[in-house]
Write an enzyme that holds these catalytic residues in place. Structure first.
Site, short mmCIF file in Angstrom:
data_model
loop_
_atom_site.label_atom_id
_atom_site.label_comp_id
_atom_site.label_asym_id
_atom_site.label_seq_id
_atom_site.Cartn_x
_atom_site.Cartn_y
_atom_site.Cartn_z
N ALA A 1 -4.36 -11.53 5.64
CA ALA A 1 -5.35 -11.71 4.58
C ALA A 1 -4.83 -10.99 3.35
O ALA A 1 -3.96 -10.12 3.46
CB ALA A 1 -6.67 -11.11 5.03
N GLY B 1 -4.25 -11.98 9.65
CA GLY B 1 -4.83 -13.30 9.42
C GLY B 1 -3.80 -14.41 9.52
O GLY B 1 -4.14 -15.56 9.83
N GLU C 1 -3.55 -15.06 13.11
CA GLU C 1 -4.83 -15.68 13.52
C GLU C 1 -4.84 -17.16 13.13
O GLU C 1 -5.32 -18.01 13.88
CB GLU C 1 -6.00 -14.93 12.87
CG GLU C 1 -6.21 -13.54 13.50
CD GLU C 1 -7.26 -12.72 12.79
OE1 GLU C 1 -7.12 -12.53 11.56
OE2 GLU C 1 -8.21 -12.27 13.44
N GLU D 1 -3.93 -5.00 11.97
CA GLU D 1 -5.12 -4.58 11.23
C GLU D 1 -5.51 -3.13 11.47
O GLU D 1 -6.03 -2.46 10.56
CB GLU D 1 -6.31 -5.49 11.57
CG GLU D 1 -6.26 -6.88 10.95
CD GLU D 1 -5.45 -7.90 11.74
OE1 GLU D 1 -4.68 -7.50 12.64
OE2 GLU D 1 -5.59 -9.11 11.47
N1 3HC Z 1 -2.07 -8.64 1.03
C1 3HC Z 1 -1.72 -8.42 -0.25
N2 3HC Z 1 -0.47 -8.01 -0.62
C2 3HC Z 1 0.44 -7.83 0.34
C3 3HC Z 1 0.13 -8.03 1.70
C4 3HC Z 1 -1.17 -8.47 2.04
N3 3HC Z 1 -1.53 -8.71 3.30
N4 3HC Z 1 1.24 -7.76 2.43
C5 3HC Z 1 2.19 -7.40 1.55
N5 3HC Z 1 1.72 -7.44 0.30
C6 3HC Z 1 2.44 -7.18 -0.94
C7 3HC Z 1 2.85 -5.71 -1.08
O1 3HC Z 1 1.82 -4.95 -1.66
C8 3HC Z 1 4.07 -5.82 -1.96
O2 3HC Z 1 3.61 -6.03 -3.28
P1 3HC Z 1 4.44 -5.45 -4.53
O3 3HC Z 1 5.78 -6.09 -4.44
O4 3HC Z 1 3.63 -5.83 -5.70
O5 3HC Z 1 4.50 -3.98 -4.28
C9 3HC Z 1 4.72 -7.13 -1.52
O6 3HC Z 1 3.69 -7.86 -0.84
C10 3HC Z 1 5.87 -6.95 -0.56
O7 3HC Z 1 5.46 -6.10 0.51
P2 3HC Z 1 6.45 -5.02 1.12
O8 3HC Z 1 7.06 -4.22 0.04
O9 3HC Z 1 5.69 -4.30 2.18
O10 3HC Z 1 7.57 -5.95 1.75
P3 3HC Z 1 8.34 -5.80 3.12
O11 3HC Z 1 9.27 -6.94 3.18
O12 3HC Z 1 8.89 -4.42 3.27
O13 3HC Z 1 7.24 -5.97 4.27
C11 3HC Z 1 5.37 -7.01 5.37
C12 3HC Z 1 6.56 -7.19 4.39
C13 3HC Z 1 5.91 -6.67 6.77
C14 3HC Z 1 4.62 -8.28 5.41
C15 3HC Z 1 4.50 -5.84 4.88
O14 3HC Z 1 4.19 -6.04 3.51
C16 3HC Z 1 3.20 -5.70 5.62
O15 3HC Z 1 3.17 -5.09 6.67
N6 3HC Z 1 2.11 -6.24 5.05
C17 3HC Z 1 0.78 -6.08 5.59
C18 3HC Z 1 0.55 -6.93 6.82
C19 3HC Z 1 -0.84 -6.76 7.32
O16 3HC Z 1 -1.32 -5.65 7.51
N7 3HC Z 1 -1.55 -7.88 7.57
C20 3HC Z 1 -2.91 -7.83 7.99
C21 3HC Z 1 -3.81 -7.85 6.79
S1 3HC Z 1 -5.53 -7.62 7.18
C22 3HC Z 1 -6.00 -9.11 7.83
O17 3HC Z 1 -5.22 -10.03 7.92
C23 3HC Z 1 -7.45 -9.22 8.22
C24 3HC Z 1 -7.74 -10.41 9.04
O18 3HC Z 1 -7.74 -10.08 10.41
C25 3HC Z 1 -9.09 -10.96 8.70
#
Ligand code: 3HC
Length: 694
Positions: free
Chosen positions: A63, A102, A105, A125
């Site tokens: 998400a 997400g 999911e 998450e």
């Molecule tokens: N939402 C918004 N922005 C995100 C994002 C997300 N889920 N994931 C990454 N970004 C953004 C980062 O803030 C960063 O932005 P910037 O360049 O402006 O600083 C850019 O994407 C690149 O991210 P990274 O620097 O972390 O890039 P990496 O290649 O090192 O890592 C990744 C990529 C493994 C995807 C890492 O970004 C990550 O772990 N992201 C989060 C994943 C996550 O936690 N997903 C679950 C979200 S909650 C959810 O889905 C709820 C659902 O169950 C309803």
């Protein structure tokens, strides 16, 4: 159709491509685009099946976290997911990069999943203080069983595609081009008259084994995620998955997800997520700043810190020289390094071959002159200004004019260390945290004269070492130690006022620190603090109140290393040191400090607010560029609980006005300006500002 989604027919298959850089997060336009595409697919007479695939570096990584602080916009993710699953035509998810949260999911709502072998999947998450809130807690147990599902969700780990395939989370590993493989897979399914597999229709059952599994995990999580809100909620959802009808369990999941999202824990962890990415973007240091060539490294000083720094560089592929002018120290350093590797080997984390390869890159010597050709030298000797200054001056006469010299000082102002040096632009601070081969944080300290290329090179080195490098400006204690010392000061002032180390440590641990302040001092060694306090003798009053630790040090109680400090240590157990209570009583008498009972609420408020106030000074004096730098440093280097976000985030959560009023009250009570509030906090309150945007 939304501009981030493309719908295209290839050989009677609808290819739905998502293109929302950088990580294809599920922002509103993506959710809308997917919904529209699924409706179109079901009405499209040409399309026989659909593939959801992503453009760029990854499949949907989750998400859009930045949307969580705002009211949700339709269509919300659970609706999109239901729309996908309900499709009458088969939908296949084609995964590459990291299909997370997400994103995974969404993949589980599809009827089949294929992936390239380099892909990773997971539900991380929990690391954001959340639970998988788009039916992930209900679909994953149906896909891979309750046990593996709980493990994935409470660890938040990224799982390799091959492992996910073995568990049945992925139906096919594609070799070669992902889209070609996904189209082939679709055609095979159509040829076999396959029907949509809807996980929500799979019946689940609670039996005695599952009951035990749930109970065991609840206990395990209490230890592993002490203090965190969301992990137990994940277990609640899996329990519901096993003993409730799907629709009801999904409703519960939604309710608990919203509770997690609204919790201060999740807000703090989400803020940290962005701050940890922000620190990589150093102000006034463009991404294309030239860097210096860095092929070899030397560490001078083979103590505990120097040997662990050596391991850190060896692990990242550098050839390393370890130098110590004392043979016994050097031998101890070498044996330390071998011990670290042996323990990795014993735990099965390092093969024989890797161990030998790493050690083959280590050269040791008693002679500084042997390192005349290296590109980076890190000094890790005793924390004494004169000795460090002399060494740096000497090093610059030995190495090349463009060799970077880094000091691993934890407190000494680098602006003083560069005085009278040949190439001040080459000097920088690399403040490692113990144990240096494991701790993620690296404080990168620039002086007024550090070259931009030197800074860019060292931030690159931090990445190569897999550390979070935070760039700070110099000044006594930089950001981290300066703030942490006020926490230790307040703990020691409360000791003089009558609270015991045991009481104070207990309160700090219950609040979320892995160890209380007195246990930390004993672990680091009171000799270390003695040398820091010596530097502070002429500093303003805010650093006073260390007499107990001084008396302990001077009478040979140096903490754990001498089995006695603020506590007594016997074998592996720790006991109260009654001498400390007596010394603090005497010192309180000497300094006219009245002793009293201090309750837990006051203890924690003073420990944390002291850090907040100092943090604001650090910000005001531009030692750091933004509040996130402080929070990343304190959570990654000093045990500040991540779910509280760091001192600046916590100040926002409490409210700046309330924090300010308490600081003013303490300022009235304690002399020496130790609690004098920074002007910046008042200014922010007057402007209605907070450290972070809400
Ligand atoms: N939402 C918004 N922005 C995100 C994002 C997300 N889920 N994931 C990454 N970004 C953004 C980062 O803030 C960063 O932005 P910037 O360049 O402006 O600083 C850019 O994407 C690149 O991210 P990274 O620097 O972390 O890039 P990496 O290649 O090192 O890592 C990744 C990529 C493994 C995807 C890492 O970004 C990550 O772990 N992201 C989060 C994943 C996550 O936690 N997903 C679950 C979200 S909650 C959810 O889905 C709820 C659902 O169950 C309803």
């Amino acid at each position: 159709m939304s501009p981030v989604i493309q719908y295209e027919i290839k050989n009677n298959i609808a290819v739905i491509s998502i293109n929302n850089p950088p990580v294809n997060a599920l922002s509103q336009s993506v959710r809308q685009g997917i919904t529209d595409s699924i409706h179109r697919l079901n009405q499209d007479p040409v399309a026989r099946a659909g593939i959801i695939i992503c453009v760029g570096r990854t499949f949907i990584a989750g998400a859009d976290i930045s949307e969580f602080n705002k009211p949700p916009l339709d269509p919300v993710l659970p609706e999109v997911i239901s729309t996908i699953e309900a499709s009458n035509k088969i939908i296949i998810a084609a995964l590459h990069g990291t299909a997370l949260g997400g994103g995974f999911e969404t993949a589980m709502a599809c009827h089949y999943r294929c992936a390239v072998s380099e892909a990773k999947v997971g539900l991380p998450e929990v690391k954001l203080g959340l639970l998988p809130g788009a039916s992930g807690t209900q679909r994953l147990p149906r896909l891979i069983g309750a046990q593996a599902a709980i493990q994935w969700m409470v660890s938040g780990e990224h799982i390799e595609a091959e492992e996910a395939f073995k568990l049945g989370a992925i139906d096919r590993i594609v070799t070669g081009d992902l889209l070609v493989g996904a189209l082939e897979f679709a055609n095979e399914l159509l040829a076999a008259d396959a029907t949509p597999v809807r996980l929500s229709e799979k019946k689940m059952l609670m039996d005695s084994a599952s009951e035990k599994l749930i109970a065991d995990y609840r206990e395990k999580i209490d230890k592993q995620w002490r203090g965190y809100f969301s992990p137990q909620k994940i277990i609640d959802c899996v329990e519901a998955c096993l003993n409730m009808p799907y629709d009801e369990a999904v409703k519960l999941e939604r309710k608990l997800f919203n509770q997690c999202k609204a919790s201060s824990h999740s807000k703090a962890l989400r803020q940290l997520f962005f701050s940890e990415r922000q620190v990589g973007k150093v102000p006034n240091l463009p991404r294309d700043t030239p860097v210096r060539e860095l092929n070899s490294v030397a560490v001078v000083g083979a103590g505990t810190m120097g040997s662990a720094i050596t391991v850190s560089f060896l692990n990242s592929g550098y050839p390393v020289y370890l130098i110590d002018q004392d043979e016994t120290n050097l031998d101890k350093g070498i044996s330390n390094i071998k011990k670290i590797y042996q323990s990795e080997f014993d735990k099965g984390r390092l093969s024989d071959e890797h161990l030998n390869e790493r050690l083959s890159r280590l050269t040791t010597s008693l002679e500084l002159s042997h390192i005349h050709k290296v590109d980076l030298v890190i000094e890790s000797i005793i924390e004494d200004f004169e000795i460090k200054h002399n060494l740096i001056q000497q090093l610059q006469t030995i190495v090349n004019p463009n060799t970077i010299i880094a000091t691993n000082t934890s407190t000494v102002d680098i602006n003083r260390l560069i005085e009278n040096t040949l190439y001040p632009e080459n000097i920088i601070g690399m403040h490692f945290f113990a144990p240096a081969h494991l701790m993620k944080l690296l404080e990168i300290v620039r002086s007024n004269k550090t070259g931009k290329d030197v800074l860019a090179t060292v931030t690159g080195v931090a990445k190569k070492l897999k550390k979070i490098g935070v760039v700070v400006n110099s000044g006594f204690g930089f950001a981290g130690n300066r703030i942490f010392l006020t926490y230790l000061r307040e703990a020691q002032l409360m000791l003089l006022q009558g609270a015991s180390p045991l009481e104070i440590d207990k309160v700090a641990c219950e609040w979320g620190f892995p160890m209380g302040p007195f246990s930390v001092m004993d672990l680091s060694g009171l000799d270390v603090f003695y040398s820091i306090y010596k530097q502070l003798e002429n500093a303003p009053g805010k650093y006073c109140y260390y007499p107990v630790s001084k008396v302990l040090f001077e009478s040979g109680h140096h903490g754990r290393k001498t089995q006695s400090g603020f506590y007594q240590y016997q074998d592996s157990s720790k006991h109260e040191n009654l001498q400390v209570i007596e010394i603090s009583r005497q010192m309180a008498d000497k300094y006219g400090i009245e002793q009293r009972r201090i309750d837990g609420e006051e203890i924690i408020e003073r420990l944390i607010y002291a850090m907040i106030n100092e943090g604001v000074y650090v910000l005001q004096e531009k030692i750091v560029s933004n509040p996130g730098d402080i929070d990343v440093i304190m959570t990654n280097g000093y045990g500040f609980p991540r779910y509280r976000g760091g001192p600046m985030c916590y100040a926002d959560i409490i409210g700046l006005e309330k924090v300010y009023q308490s600081i003013c009250e303490y300022d009235k009570q304690y002399p020496g300006n130790i609690w004098s509030p920074s002007g910046l906090i008042r200014e922010m309150i007057d402007k209605g500002e907070s450290f972070y945007e809400t």
